[in-house]
Write an enzyme that holds these catalytic residues in place. Structure first.
Site, PDB file in Angstrom:
ATOM      1  N   ASN A  13     -50.176  17.828 -16.151  1.00 47.10           N
ATOM      2  CA  ASN A  13     -51.755  17.440 -15.383  1.00 47.10           C
ATOM      3  C   ASN A  13     -52.946  18.137 -16.005  1.00 47.10           C
ATOM      4  O   ASN A  13     -52.479  19.395 -15.897  1.00 47.10           O
ATOM      5  CB  ASN A  13     -51.626  17.608 -14.134  1.00 47.10           C
ATOM      6  CG  ASN A  13     -53.045  17.002 -13.537  1.00 47.10           C
ATOM      7  OD1 ASN A  13     -52.914  17.422 -12.503  1.00 47.10           O
ATOM      8  ND2 ASN A  13     -53.774  16.324 -14.052  1.00 47.10           N
ATOM      9  N   ASN A  66     -62.737  15.065 -12.852  1.00 48.08           N
ATOM     10  CA  ASN A  66     -61.804  14.321 -13.505  1.00 48.08           C
ATOM     11  C   ASN A  66     -62.521  14.040 -14.464  1.00 48.08           C
ATOM     12  O   ASN A  66     -64.093  13.020 -15.430  1.00 48.08           O
ATOM     13  CB  ASN A  66     -61.829  13.036 -12.311  1.00 48.08           C
ATOM     14  CG  ASN A  66     -61.341  13.620 -10.972  1.00 48.08           C
ATOM     15  OD1 ASN A  66     -60.366  14.364 -11.282  1.00 48.08           O
ATOM     16  ND2 ASN A  66     -62.230  13.557 -10.042  1.00 48.08           N
ATOM     17  N   CYS A  75     -57.577  20.682  -7.324  1.00 42.41           N
ATOM     18  CA  CYS A  75     -56.965  20.064  -7.740  1.00 42.41           C
ATOM     19  C   CYS A  75     -55.904  21.197  -7.859  1.00 42.41           C
ATOM     20  O   CYS A  75     -56.072  22.429  -7.964  1.00 42.41           O
ATOM     21  CB  CYS A  75     -56.932  20.274  -9.314  1.00 42.41           C
ATOM     22  SG  CYS A  75     -56.689  19.986 -11.003  1.00 42.41           S
ATOM     23  N   GLY A  76     -54.563  20.697  -7.552  1.00 38.10           N
ATOM     24  CA  GLY A  76     -53.081  21.640  -7.046  1.00 38.10           C
ATOM     25  C   GLY A  76     -52.571  22.698  -8.754  1.00 38.10           C
ATOM     26  O   GLY A  76     -52.489  23.749  -8.422  1.00 38.10           O
ATOM     27  N   ASN A  77     -52.060  20.705  -9.216  1.00 32.53           N
ATOM     28  CA  ASN A  77     -51.693  22.069 -10.928  1.00 32.53           C
ATOM     29  C   ASN A  77     -52.973  22.963 -11.196  1.00 32.53           C
ATOM     30  O   ASN A  77     -52.732  23.740 -12.249  1.00 32.53           O
ATOM     31  CB  ASN A  77     -52.115  20.894 -11.676  1.00 32.53           C
ATOM     32  CG  ASN A  77     -50.719  19.930 -10.979  1.00 32.53           C
ATOM     33  OD1 ASN A  77     -49.479  20.628 -11.255  1.00 32.53           O
ATOM     34  ND2 ASN A  77     -50.977  18.634 -11.275  1.00 32.53           N
ATOM     35  N   HIS A 167     -56.023  12.187  -0.160  1.00 31.60           N
ATOM     36  CA  HIS A 167     -54.940  11.017  -0.543  1.00 31.60           C
ATOM     37  C   HIS A 167     -54.625   9.748   0.236  1.00 31.60           C
ATOM     38  O   HIS A 167     -54.185  10.094   1.508  1.00 31.60           O
ATOM     39  CB  HIS A 167     -53.608  12.291  -0.877  1.00 31.60           C
ATOM     40  CG  HIS A 167     -54.283  13.156  -0.943  1.00 31.60           C
ATOM     41  ND1 HIS A 167     -54.009  13.038  -2.692  1.00 31.60           N
ATOM     42  CD2 HIS A 167     -54.631  14.889  -1.309  1.00 31.60           C
ATOM     43  CE1 HIS A 167     -54.454  14.901  -3.786  1.00 31.60           C
ATOM     44  NE2 HIS A 167     -54.629  14.735  -2.817  1.00 31.60           N
ATOM     45  N   ASN A 198     -57.344   9.812  -3.833  1.00 29.98           N
ATOM     46  CA  ASN A 198     -56.179   9.725  -4.476  1.00 29.98           C
ATOM     47  C   ASN A 198     -54.699   8.798  -4.205  1.00 29.98           C
ATOM     48  O   ASN A 198     -54.803   8.501  -3.160  1.00 29.98           O
ATOM     49  CB  ASN A 198     -56.033  11.180  -5.000  1.00 29.98           C
ATOM     50  CG  ASN A 198     -56.625  12.032  -5.843  1.00 29.98           C
ATOM     51  OD1 ASN A 198     -56.421  11.828  -6.527  1.00 29.98           O
ATOM     52  ND2 ASN A 198     -57.369  12.435  -4.284  1.00 29.98           N
ATOM     53  N   GLU A 216     -54.965   9.482  -9.854  1.00 30.58           N
ATOM     54  CA  GLU A 216     -55.511   9.814  -9.520  1.00 30.58           C
ATOM     55  C   GLU A 216     -57.288   9.095  -9.276  1.00 30.58           C
ATOM     56  O   GLU A 216     -57.296   8.904 -10.028  1.00 30.58           O
ATOM     57  CB  GLU A 216     -55.027  11.030  -9.998  1.00 30.58           C
ATOM     58  CG  GLU A 216     -53.795  11.995  -9.728  1.00 30.58           C
ATOM     59  CD  GLU A 216     -55.122  12.934 -10.847  1.00 30.58           C
ATOM     60  OE1 GLU A 216     -55.943  13.829 -10.738  1.00 30.58           O
ATOM     61  OE2 GLU A 216     -53.148  13.848 -10.920  1.00 30.58           O
ATOM     62  N   ARG A 217     -57.722   9.658  -8.647  1.00 26.59           N
ATOM     63  CA  ARG A 217     -58.852   9.066  -8.449  1.00 26.59           C
ATOM     64  C   ARG A 217     -59.572  10.505  -9.401  1.00 26.59           C
ATOM     65  O   ARG A 217     -60.579  10.912  -9.521  1.00 26.59           O
ATOM     66  CB  ARG A 217     -59.928   9.528  -6.355  1.00 26.59           C
ATOM     67  CG  ARG A 217     -61.146   9.586  -7.130  1.00 26.59           C
ATOM     68  CD  ARG A 217     -61.683  10.287  -5.584  1.00 26.59           C
ATOM     69  NE  ARG A 217     -62.140  11.350  -5.413  1.00 26.59           N
ATOM     70  CZ  ARG A 217     -62.307  12.416  -4.135  1.00 26.59           C
ATOM     71  NH1 ARG A 217     -62.856  11.667  -3.479  1.00 26.59           N
ATOM     72  NH2 ARG A 217     -62.198  13.385  -4.273  1.00 26.59           N
ATOM     73  N   CYS A 225     -49.818  15.693  -9.245  1.00 28.74           N
ATOM     74  CA  CYS A 225     -50.877  15.904  -8.934  1.00 28.74           C
ATOM     75  C   CYS A 225     -50.362  16.926  -8.028  1.00 28.74           C
ATOM     76  O   CYS A 225     -49.818  16.248  -6.933  1.00 28.74           O
ATOM     77  CB  CYS A 225     -51.594  14.267  -8.202  1.00 28.74           C
ATOM     78  SG  CYS A 225     -53.203  14.689  -7.936  1.00 28.74           S
ATOM     79  N   GLY A 228     -51.251  16.032  -4.538  1.00 23.33           N
ATOM     80  CA  GLY A 228     -51.421  14.793  -3.571  1.00 23.33           C
ATOM     81  C   GLY A 228     -49.429  14.758  -3.424  1.00 23.33           C
ATOM     82  O   GLY A 228     -49.178  14.662  -2.336  1.00 23.33           O
TER      83      GLY A 228
HETATM   84  N1  API Z   1     -58.539  13.119  -9.078  1.00 23.76           N
HETATM   85  C1  API Z   1     -58.245  14.429  -8.228  1.00 23.76           C
HETATM   86  C2  API Z   1     -58.658  15.978  -8.470  1.00 23.76           C
HETATM   87  C3  API Z   1     -57.807  16.147  -9.444  1.00 23.76           C
HETATM   88  C4  API Z   1     -56.356  16.331  -8.673  1.00 23.76           C
HETATM   89  C5  API Z   1     -55.126  16.547  -9.139  1.00 23.76           C
HETATM   90  N2  API Z   1     -54.834  16.657 -10.773  1.00 23.76           N
HETATM   91  C6  API Z   1     -54.234  17.768  -8.098  1.00 23.76           C
HETATM   92  O1  API Z   1     -53.518  18.239  -9.659  1.00 23.76           O
HETATM   93  O2  API Z   1     -54.301  17.822  -7.542  1.00 23.76           O
HETATM   94  C7  API Z   1     -59.836  13.917  -7.157  1.00 23.76           C
HETATM   95  O3  API Z   1     -60.182  12.777  -7.222  1.00 23.76           O
HETATM   96  O4  API Z   1     -59.125  14.468  -5.434  1.00 23.76           O
END
Ligand code: API
Length: 285
Positions: A13, A66, A75-77, A167, A198, A216-217, A225, A228
């Site tokens: 990611n 995004n 964003c955890g990653n 989520h 998400n 992912e949103r 994610c 996620g």
């Molecule tokens: N698409 C997510 C942000 C990135 C989250 C994901 N890449 C992670 O690692 O948590 C959102 O709009 O809430």
């Protein structure tokens, strides 16, 4: 404009990181920049843009955009990559420190030495379960746990969790049959989620393991994610499929994350963070 960047990823990611301790960007260009750098043909290629910025409430701040230019709140990653970068680039001198996000502050701890941090643990704080704070429409029941959710004629059941970002988690018997591409984008933009959502499909392997896929949103299907994966473990526990206070291995497309929803209510995420390339992006702006 020549923009210095670092491309990093958490289990595939990937994001383009710009260090605002050393460079500045105009607020009204950020959404366009995220869309441009994310494009593999006209830009660099990634799931989005992440800004590492000075913070008044933590040692360092993170903003995440995004692929479609929308701003996420967590964003955890990305957090693990920010922690790695901040320590390796000596923005921070301690191994455990706070990171500000729009979804709230978290605490990260880097493992390894200054030359190379490979694993990062993040205390993601407590999940948000109240419907109105996910947010998800509906006035019945304050939590969304195994709630009937019909879409495109499919009768499903959803568990909704926020980790600072929303989520919607669905259980499948076989991950190969998960309607990730068919229903992921439709659910992600469903009006029952006023800020979008998400979308995660999870399959229980055993009491310590989950299979996981995500739409992912704002970015579509990604390799992983982090928020996620945290939401998935919380959702599985709320559905009595897992026990709290156990480290769960979440098998994502890009690799494994280790998630614990502790009995004190806090969610812990541990996993890799890797640097791919650093360079200069020539932006005709
Ligand atoms: N698409 C997510 C942000 C990135 C989250 C994901 N890449 C992670 O690692 O948590 C959102 O709009 O809430």
């Amino acid at each position: 404009m020549n923009i210095p960047f670092t491309k990093m990823h958490g289990l595939g990611n990937s994001y383009i990181f710009v260090d605002l301790f050393k460079f500045s960007l105009a607020e009204d260009t950020l959404s366009d920049l995220a869309q441009t750098v994310s494009d593999q043909n006209f830009g660099i290629g990634s799931d989005g843009l992440i800004l590492i910025h000075p913070s008044e409430v933590a040692e360092v701040g993170m903003r995440i955009f995004n692929k479609d230019g929308s701003e996420g709140k967590n964003c955890g990653n990305g957090l693990r990559c920010v922690a790695k970068y901040a320590y390796e680039e000596e923005l921070i001198n301690q191994k455990k420190f706070a990171i500000e996000t729009k979804g709230g502050n978290v605490t990260a701890e880097v493992h390894g030495d200054r030359a190379c941090i490979d694993q990062v643990t993040v205390d993601m704080g407590e999940p948000i379960l109240e419907r109105s704070r996910i947010p998800m429409q509906g006035d019945h029941a304050s939590k969304v746990v195994a709630e009937p959710f019909e879409i495109e004629g499919e009768k499903m059941s959803v568990t909704a969790v926020s980790m600072g970002n929303p989520h919607a988690v669905f259980f499948v018997d076989q991950m190969d049959n998960a309607p990730l591409y068919e229903l992921g984008p439709i659910i992600s933009n469903d009006k029952r989620f006023p800020e979008g959502v998400n979308v995660e499909f999870i399959e229980k392997v055993n009491d310590e393991e989950l299979h996981f896929r995500v739409w992912e949103r704002g970015s579509g299907v990604t390799q992983a994610c982090g928020t996620g994966a945290c939401a998935a473990v919380v959702a599985a526990t709320l559905n009595q499929a897992l026990n709290q206070d156990k480290e769960i291995t979440v098998h994502l497309a890009g690799g494994d994350l280790y998630i614990t929803w502790a009995s004190d209510g806090r969610v812990w995420m541990r996993g890799k963070a890797e640097t791919t390339i650093a360079g200069t992006f020539y932006w005709e702006r």
